[in-house]
Write a protein that holds these residues in place. Structure first.
Motif, PDB file in Angstrom:
ATOM      1  N   GLU A  70       0.825  -1.221   0.000  1.00  0.00           N
ATOM      2  CA  GLU A  70       0.000   0.000   0.000  1.00  0.00           C
ATOM      3  C   GLU A  70       0.852   1.261   0.000  1.00  0.00           C
ATOM      4  OE1 GLU A  70      -2.713   0.508   3.335  1.00  0.00           O
ATOM      5  OE2 GLU A  70      -3.638   2.204   2.319  1.00  0.00           O
ATOM      6  N   ASP A  93      -4.074  -2.259   8.074  1.00  0.00           N
ATOM      7  CA  ASP A  93      -5.414  -2.075   7.539  1.00  0.00           C
ATOM      8  C   ASP A  93      -6.262  -1.544   8.686  1.00  0.00           C
ATOM      9  OD1 ASP A  93      -7.273  -2.210   5.347  1.00  0.00           O
ATOM     10  OD2 ASP A  93      -8.323  -3.668   6.591  1.00  0.00           O
ATOM     11  N   GLY A  94      -6.841  -0.373   8.468  1.00  0.00           N
ATOM     12  CA  GLY A  94      -7.527   0.321   9.558  1.00  0.00           C
ATOM     13  C   GLY A  94      -6.653   1.467  10.052  1.00  0.00           C
ATOM     14  N   LEU A 163     -16.922   2.686   4.652  1.00  0.00           N
ATOM     15  CA  LEU A 163     -17.216   3.921   3.915  1.00  0.00           C
ATOM     16  C   LEU A 163     -16.043   4.369   3.064  1.00  0.00           C
ATOM     17  CD1 LEU A 163     -19.092   5.841   6.736  1.00  0.00           C
ATOM     18  CD2 LEU A 163     -20.068   4.518   4.862  1.00  0.00           C
ATOM     19  N   GLY A 164     -14.840   3.802   3.317  1.00  0.00           N
ATOM     20  CA  GLY A 164     -13.674   4.217   2.543  1.00  0.00           C
ATOM     21  C   GLY A 164     -13.266   5.639   2.893  1.00  0.00           C
ATOM     22  N   GLY A 194     -14.117  -0.471  10.321  1.00  0.00           N
ATOM     23  CA  GLY A 194     -12.953   0.333   9.968  1.00  0.00           C
ATOM     24  C   GLY A 194     -11.770  -0.424   9.408  1.00  0.00           C
ATOM     25  N   SER A 195     -11.930  -1.710   9.151  1.00  0.00           N
ATOM     26  CA  SER A 195     -10.860  -2.482   8.498  1.00  0.00           C
ATOM     27  C   SER A 195     -11.494  -3.512   7.570  1.00  0.00           C
ATOM     28  CB  SER A 195      -9.973  -3.179   9.536  1.00  0.00           C
ATOM     29  OG  SER A 195      -9.301  -4.273   8.935  1.00  0.00           O
ATOM     30  N   LEU A 216     -12.318  -0.096  -1.862  1.00  0.00           N
ATOM     31  CA  LEU A 216     -11.157  -0.719  -1.199  1.00  0.00           C
ATOM     32  C   LEU A 216     -10.080  -1.039  -2.239  1.00  0.00           C
ATOM     33  CD1 LEU A 216     -12.295  -4.300  -0.042  1.00  0.00           C
ATOM     34  CD2 LEU A 216     -12.999  -3.135  -2.118  1.00  0.00           C
TER      35      LEU A 216
END
Ligand code: IPD
Length: 277
Positions: A70, A93-94, A163-164, A194-195, A216
């Motif tokens: 990422e 992630d999160g 929600l991204g 959130g993840s 995502l």
């Protein structure tokens, strides 16, 4: 080949646990927060540190392997899958949870070989839950075999979504429109934790019946695609076709019936593909 994949899995687990410890320790400390594609798309020095640790550890062990990470992609690396063994990494992630000290964060590492996802490791670092999956060999959480939900009726479903980080008013409206359509079915409920990687682990574990999201990235779902599949669940495109890892959209569920009912309700939200540059 079997032995090699087992060795890859072992290496991924080891570095994931190390990464998890760093994240756990950093969760409540002060962070340097920067933004990426939008004001809500966040990165910290820990995301970068952990991604560097994972890539350097795995590339020392497996020098011919490639990486999609990422934060490397955010720094300008290409996000292209080839036939070579490629590790697809989300160091945290999160990240938004992490920035706020909310203890719902994970490390996610998947491996693709010849463009097929072969294994996945996701570590929910604060609750110390290690999810692993290898194609053809099952999916586990801390050694316990996972089984996805068998629910086929959307009106009895508990669904996760995210929600991204997009805050464009039209896209935000469309995200809520999709939630409204599902609630009107009426689904039992919709939750947001959130993840995306952990949402998908909840689908694999049968904690919820389904997950869907627009926006995502491949590193949020690569590891999870193996874990969900091996737990008897499915991951498909939001339009009903096969999962496209670079398409930035997914529906995951314990059953195909459930996934298709969700597909029927969803209206597309357009995002630029991960491999578009
Ligand atoms: C994000 C999280 C978030 C989801 C985003 C992802 P990150 O990953 O999974 O819940 O809504 O779409 O990109 O940035 O925290 O690694």
């Amino acid at each position: 080949r079997d032995e090699l994949l087992e060795e890859y899995l072992k290496a991924a687990v080891q570095v994931t646990l190390e990464a998890g410890q760093i994240i756990r320790e950093a969760l409540t400390s002060e962070k340097r927060v920067q933004t990426k594609s939008s004001a809500a798309d966040l990165v910290t020095e820990t995301d970068q540190l952990v991604e560097n640790l994972i890539i350097s550890t795995l590339s020392n062990k497996f020098p011919s392997h490639r990486f999609i990470g990422e934060e490397s992609v955010a720094a300008g690396e290409k996000c292209i899958l080839t036939d070579d063994p490629t590790w697809i990494i989300d160091p945290i992630d999160g990240t938004c949870n992490f920035v706020h000290g909310t203890p719902v964060v994970a490390v996610s590492i998947g491996l693709s070989v010849k463009k097929e996802l072969e294994l996945g490791v996701i570590y929910s670092c604060v609750e110390e839950k290690l999810y692993t999956g290898r194609k053809g060999h099952g999916a586990f959480c801390n050694g316990q075999k996972l089984q996805a939900s068998t629910q086929t009726d959307l009106s009895k479903a508990l669904i996760l979504t995210e929600l991204g980080s997009i805050r464009d008013p039209v896209a935000v409206k469309m995200l809520f429109n999709n939630m409204e359509r599902l609630l009107k079915v009426p689904a039992h409920g919709i939750r947001i934790v959130g993840s995306a990687a952990l949402d998908l682990c909840h689908v694999a574990a049968g904690d919820v019946d389904a997950f869907y999201q627009f926006g995502l990235h491949c590193w949020d779902m690569a590891a999870a695609a193996v874990i969900v599949g091996e737990a008897g669940g499915i991951m498909i495109d939001t339009a009903g076709g096969p999962l496209d890892l670079m398409s930035r959209r997914v529906v995951a569920a314990g059953t195909l019936e459930m996934a298709y009912q969700i597909v029927k309700e969803l209206q597309p939200v357009a995002y630029e593909r991960d491999d578009s540059t």
